[in-house]
Write a protein that holds these residues in place. Structure first.
Motif, PDB file in Angstrom:
ATOM      1  N   ALA A 223       0.814  -1.218   0.000  1.00 49.15           N
ATOM      2  CA  ALA A 223       0.000   0.000   0.000  1.00 49.15           C
ATOM      3  C   ALA A 223       0.851   1.273   0.000  1.00 49.15           C
ATOM      4  CB  ALA A 223      -0.932   0.009   1.208  1.00 49.15           C
ATOM      5  N   LEU A 224       1.996   1.250   0.714  1.00 52.79           N
ATOM      6  CA  LEU A 224       2.775   2.471   0.914  1.00 52.79           C
ATOM      7  C   LEU A 224       4.233   2.348   0.478  1.00 52.79           C
ATOM      8  CD1 LEU A 224       1.505   3.302   4.534  1.00 52.79           C
ATOM      9  CD2 LEU A 224       0.583   4.173   2.369  1.00 52.79           C
ATOM     10  N   GLY A 225       4.666   1.162   0.088  1.00 55.00           N
ATOM     11  CA  GLY A 225       6.092   0.915  -0.150  1.00 55.00           C
ATOM     12  C   GLY A 225       6.698   1.689  -1.290  1.00 55.00           C
ATOM     13  N   HIS A 226       5.895   2.149  -2.237  1.00 56.17           N
ATOM     14  CA  HIS A 226       6.405   2.906  -3.379  1.00 56.17           C
ATOM     15  C   HIS A 226       6.659   4.368  -3.022  1.00 56.17           C
ATOM     16  CE1 HIS A 226       2.061   3.299  -3.200  1.00 56.17           C
ATOM     17  NE2 HIS A 226       2.167   4.444  -3.852  1.00 56.17           N
ATOM     18  N   LEU A 227       6.191   4.807  -1.850  1.00 57.51           N
ATOM     19  CA  LEU A 227       6.368   6.200  -1.417  1.00 57.51           C
ATOM     20  C   LEU A 227       7.699   6.393  -0.707  1.00 57.51           C
ATOM     21  CD1 LEU A 227       2.741   6.767  -0.064  1.00 57.51           C
ATOM     22  CD2 LEU A 227       3.647   7.390  -2.314  1.00 57.51           C
ATOM     23  N   GLN A 228       8.092   7.654  -0.527  1.00 57.26           N
ATOM     24  CA  GLN A 228       9.364   7.969   0.126  1.00 57.26           C
ATOM     25  C   GLN A 228       9.160   9.005   1.231  1.00 57.26           C
ATOM     26  OE1 GLN A 228      11.959   9.096  -3.165  1.00 57.26           O
ATOM     27  NE2 GLN A 228      12.652   6.984  -3.368  1.00 57.26           N
ATOM     28  N   PRO A 229       8.377   8.652   2.248  1.00 54.35           N
ATOM     29  CA  PRO A 229       8.172   9.588   3.359  1.00 54.35           C
ATOM     30  C   PRO A 229       9.396   9.625   4.267  1.00 54.35           C
ATOM     31  CG  PRO A 229       7.123   7.517   3.864  1.00 54.35           C
ATOM     32  CD  PRO A 229       7.667   7.371   2.467  1.00 54.35           C
ATOM     33  N   THR A 230       9.657  10.776   4.864  1.00 57.64           N
ATOM     34  CA  THR A 230      10.732  10.861   5.858  1.00 57.64           C
ATOM     35  C   THR A 230      10.209  10.582   7.257  1.00 57.64           C
ATOM     36  OG1 THR A 230      10.377  13.250   6.053  1.00 57.64           O
ATOM     37  CG2 THR A 230      12.059  12.505   4.493  1.00 57.64           C
ATOM     38  N   SER A 231       8.892  10.716   7.427  1.00 54.99           N
ATOM     39  CA  SER A 231       8.276  10.479   8.729  1.00 54.99           C
ATOM     40  C   SER A 231       6.974   9.711   8.533  1.00 54.99           C
ATOM     41  CB  SER A 231       7.995  11.811   9.433  1.00 54.99           C
ATOM     42  OG  SER A 231       7.338  11.593  10.674  1.00 54.99           O
ATOM     43  N   LEU A 232       6.744   8.733   9.399  1.00 51.49           N
ATOM     44  CA  LEU A 232       5.519   7.945   9.306  1.00 51.49           C
ATOM     45  C   LEU A 232       5.019   7.628  10.708  1.00 51.49           C
ATOM     46  CD1 LEU A 232       3.381   6.381   7.764  1.00 51.49           C
ATOM     47  CD2 LEU A 232       4.950   4.434   7.655  1.00 51.49           C
ATOM     48  N   ILE A 233       3.825   8.114  11.000  1.00 52.53           N
ATOM     49  CA  ILE A 233       3.186   7.825  12.282  1.00 52.53           C
ATOM     50  C   ILE A 233       2.019   6.885  12.025  1.00 52.53           C
ATOM     51  CG2 ILE A 233       1.935   8.788  14.245  1.00 52.53           C
ATOM     52  CD1 ILE A 233       3.469  11.405  13.794  1.00 52.53           C
ATOM     53  N   ILE A 234       2.122   5.683  12.542  1.00 49.95           N
ATOM     54  CA  ILE A 234       1.045   4.707  12.426  1.00 49.95           C
ATOM     55  C   ILE A 234       0.194   4.839  13.684  1.00 49.95           C
ATOM     56  CG2 ILE A 234       0.470   2.268  12.181  1.00 49.95           C
ATOM     57  CD1 ILE A 234       3.227   1.916  10.867  1.00 49.95           C
ATOM     58  N   PRO A 235      -1.058   5.243  13.549  1.00 49.41           N
ATOM     59  CA  PRO A 235      -1.854   5.611  14.728  1.00 49.41           C
ATOM     60  C   PRO A 235      -2.283   4.417  15.573  1.00 49.41           C
ATOM     61  CG  PRO A 235      -3.207   5.700  12.762  1.00 49.41           C
ATOM     62  CD  PRO A 235      -1.808   5.433  12.295  1.00 49.41           C
ATOM     63  N   GLU A 236      -2.631   4.705  16.820  1.00 50.30           N
ATOM     64  CA  GLU A 236      -3.209   3.687  17.701  1.00 50.30           C
ATOM     65  C   GLU A 236      -4.464   3.117  17.057  1.00 50.30           C
ATOM     66  OE1 GLU A 236      -2.134   2.424  20.672  1.00 50.30           O
ATOM     67  OE2 GLU A 236      -0.283   3.528  20.303  1.00 50.30           O
ATOM     68  N   GLY A 237      -4.644   1.831  17.166  1.00 49.81           N
ATOM     69  CA  GLY A 237      -5.776   1.158  16.548  1.00 49.81           C
ATOM     70  C   GLY A 237      -5.352   0.264  15.404  1.00 49.81           C
ATOM     71  N   VAL A 238      -4.230   0.586  14.738  1.00 51.34           N
ATOM     72  CA  VAL A 238      -3.717  -0.257  13.659  1.00 51.34           C
ATOM     73  C   VAL A 238      -3.140  -1.531  14.270  1.00 51.34           C
ATOM     74  CG1 VAL A 238      -1.995  -0.495  11.831  1.00 51.34           C
ATOM     75  CG2 VAL A 238      -3.257   1.655  12.092  1.00 51.34           C
ATOM     76  N   THR A 239      -3.607  -2.688  13.781  1.00 52.94           N
ATOM     77  CA  THR A 239      -3.172  -3.980  14.329  1.00 52.94           C
ATOM     78  C   THR A 239      -2.289  -4.766  13.373  1.00 52.94           C
ATOM     79  OG1 THR A 239      -5.160  -5.089  13.492  1.00 52.94           O
ATOM     80  CG2 THR A 239      -5.266  -4.164  15.721  1.00 52.94           C
ATOM     81  N   SER A 240      -2.265  -4.402  12.068  1.00 50.81           N
ATOM     82  CA  SER A 240      -1.541  -5.213  11.092  1.00 50.81           C
ATOM     83  C   SER A 240      -0.919  -4.347  10.003  1.00 50.81           C
ATOM     84  CB  SER A 240      -2.499  -6.229  10.454  1.00 50.81           C
ATOM     85  OG  SER A 240      -1.883  -6.957   9.431  1.00 50.81           O
ATOM     86  N   ILE A 241       0.333  -4.677   9.639  1.00 50.44           N
ATOM     87  CA  ILE A 241       1.026  -4.013   8.535  1.00 50.44           C
ATOM     88  C   ILE A 241       1.418  -5.083   7.525  1.00 50.44           C
ATOM     89  CG2 ILE A 241       2.984  -2.595   7.833  1.00 50.44           C
ATOM     90  CD1 ILE A 241       3.132  -1.511  10.656  1.00 50.44           C
ATOM     91  N   GLY A 242       0.928  -4.971   6.287  1.00 49.13           N
ATOM     92  CA  GLY A 242       1.258  -5.924   5.236  1.00 49.13           C
ATOM     93  C   GLY A 242       2.674  -5.733   4.724  1.00 49.13           C
ATOM     94  N   LYS A 243       3.077  -6.602   3.804  1.00 51.63           N
ATOM     95  CA  LYS A 243       4.458  -6.590   3.314  1.00 51.63           C
ATOM     96  C   LYS A 243       4.727  -5.411   2.372  1.00 51.63           C
ATOM     97  CE  LYS A 243       3.530 -10.001  -0.335  1.00 51.63           C
ATOM     98  NZ  LYS A 243       3.871 -11.352  -0.818  1.00 51.63           N
ATOM     99  N   TRP A 244       5.999  -5.038   2.289  1.00 51.54           N
ATOM    100  CA  TRP A 244       6.488  -3.966   1.427  1.00 51.54           C
ATOM    101  C   TRP A 244       5.745  -2.644   1.654  1.00 51.54           C
ATOM    102  CZ3 TRP A 244      10.746  -4.227  -1.784  1.00 51.54           C
ATOM    103  CH2 TRP A 244      11.312  -5.489  -1.941  1.00 51.54           C
ATOM    104  N   ASN A 245       5.876  -2.135   2.870  1.00 51.09           N
ATOM    105  CA  ASN A 245       5.211  -0.875   3.209  1.00 51.09           C
ATOM    106  C   ASN A 245       6.139   0.194   3.767  1.00 51.09           C
ATOM    107  OD1 ASN A 245       2.260  -0.694   2.753  1.00 51.09           O
ATOM    108  ND2 ASN A 245       2.237  -2.647   3.829  1.00 51.09           N
ATOM    109  N   ILE A 246       7.124  -0.187   4.537  1.00 49.34           N
ATOM    110  CA  ILE A 246       7.989   0.795   5.194  1.00 49.34           C
ATOM    111  C   ILE A 246       9.297   0.904   4.433  1.00 49.34           C
ATOM    112  CG2 ILE A 246       8.940   1.556   7.404  1.00 49.34           C
ATOM    113  CD1 ILE A 246       5.900   1.060   7.398  1.00 49.34           C
ATOM    114  N   ASN A 247       9.476   1.992   3.687  1.00 50.55           N
ATOM    115  CA  ASN A 247      10.666   2.201   2.865  1.00 50.55           C
ATOM    116  C   ASN A 247      11.792   2.752   3.725  1.00 50.55           C
ATOM    117  OD1 ASN A 247      12.595   2.961   1.004  1.00 50.55           O
ATOM    118  ND2 ASN A 247      11.149   3.902  -0.416  1.00 50.55           N
TER     119      ASN A 247
END
Length: 269
Positions: A223-247
């Motif tokens: 969902a997010l792996g193609h992006l190039q953010p310098t900062s990423l805040i994953i909010p409370e409530g998120v329980t799962s992160i799929g593959k290829w998301n955090i660059n």
């Protein structure tokens, strides 16, 4: 080769130097889901006897032209684009397609890999503008996995009739912005994120300034792996992160919530 009925997946893996593939008369089934690293400008010839194309479509095959025997009663080609015979499923759009293309009304499904690499310059020798512009029909209900993988489209408007967008439908796109019909019951675009409202899942993002809504529960694969953010805040409530998301090439600051329960293989890359 004459006498064959079935062509299995992976047989063309990492094959170089092929410009044309001719499936002889007599072949009834092909499954090309795992084709890898084909050259550009590949022409495919399909026989009248062909009845079935595997669920993965043409996979990574960079199809530039499709020719279908006129006698085939299971598929059809219109304006160079391959459909099933009833023209309800778009199976493959050539990577050489340019300009405006309106998918016909009556099409309900975009198959896996159907528009993969479409508009991609390197796939057709860095051909200049115009880019490909696709209009989705109001009859569309389903967008399958990897339909728009690595496509070079500027924008897509998804109609209200779409009720299924599979994970990875927009895997590794290039600057693709998405709009959703306001009356779509299941999907929305919020903070430059495509969100499944029913599953509370982020399916795709198109901004490096990622602002995940607080009601989101999960982040889909790719969902997010193609992006190039310098900062990423994953909010409370998120329980799962799929593959290829955090660059990890770009992230300098990452905040992970206490609610997180599952990190997939290759969530971080």
């Amino acid at each position: 080769t004459k006498g064959l009925k079935y062509i299995g997946h992976n047989i063309f893996g990492n094959t170089h130097g092929i410009l044309d593939v001719v499936f002889e008369e007599g072949i009834t089934d092909i499954d090309l889901a795992n084709v890898l690293n084909f050259p550009a400008a590949l022409t495919v010839y399909l026989p009248s006897t062909l009845k079935s194309i595997g669920k993965g479509g043409f996979g990574g095959m960079e199809v530039s032209h499709i020719f279908l025997a006129e006698e085939n009663k299971h598929f059809c080609v219109e304006n160079g684009v391959l459909y099933d015979y009833a023209k309800t499923t778009l199976l493959r759009c050539p990577v050489t397609k340019r300009g405006k293309y309106e998918i016909p009304e009556g099409v309900t499904t975009i198959a896996p890999h159907a528009l993969q690499l479409c508009g991609w310059p390197d796939a057709i020798g860095a051909e200049p503008e115009p880019k490909l512009s696709v209009t989705l029909p109001n009859s569309l209900t389903t967008i399958k996995k990897s339909s728009f993988r690595a496509s070079w489209l500027e924008s897509i408007y998804i109609p209200s009739t779409v009720s299924v967008i599979e994970e990875c439908s927009f895997e590794w796109p290039v600057n693709l912005a998405i709009e959703i019909a306001p009356d779509n019951a299941r999907y929305e675009v919020k903070n430059s994120l495509l969100i499944d409202k029913t599953e509370k899942k982020v399916l795709y993002g198109f901004s490096n300034n990622i602002d995940i809504p607080t009601d989101v529960k999960s982040i889909a694969d790719y969902a997010l792996g193609h992006l190039q953010p310098t900062s990423l805040i994953i909010p409370e409530g998120v329980t799962s992160i799929g593959k290829w998301n955090i660059n990890l090439n770009s992230i300098l600051h990452l905040c992970i919530p206490s609610t997180l329960k599952h990190i997939s293989r290759e969530s971080f890359w």
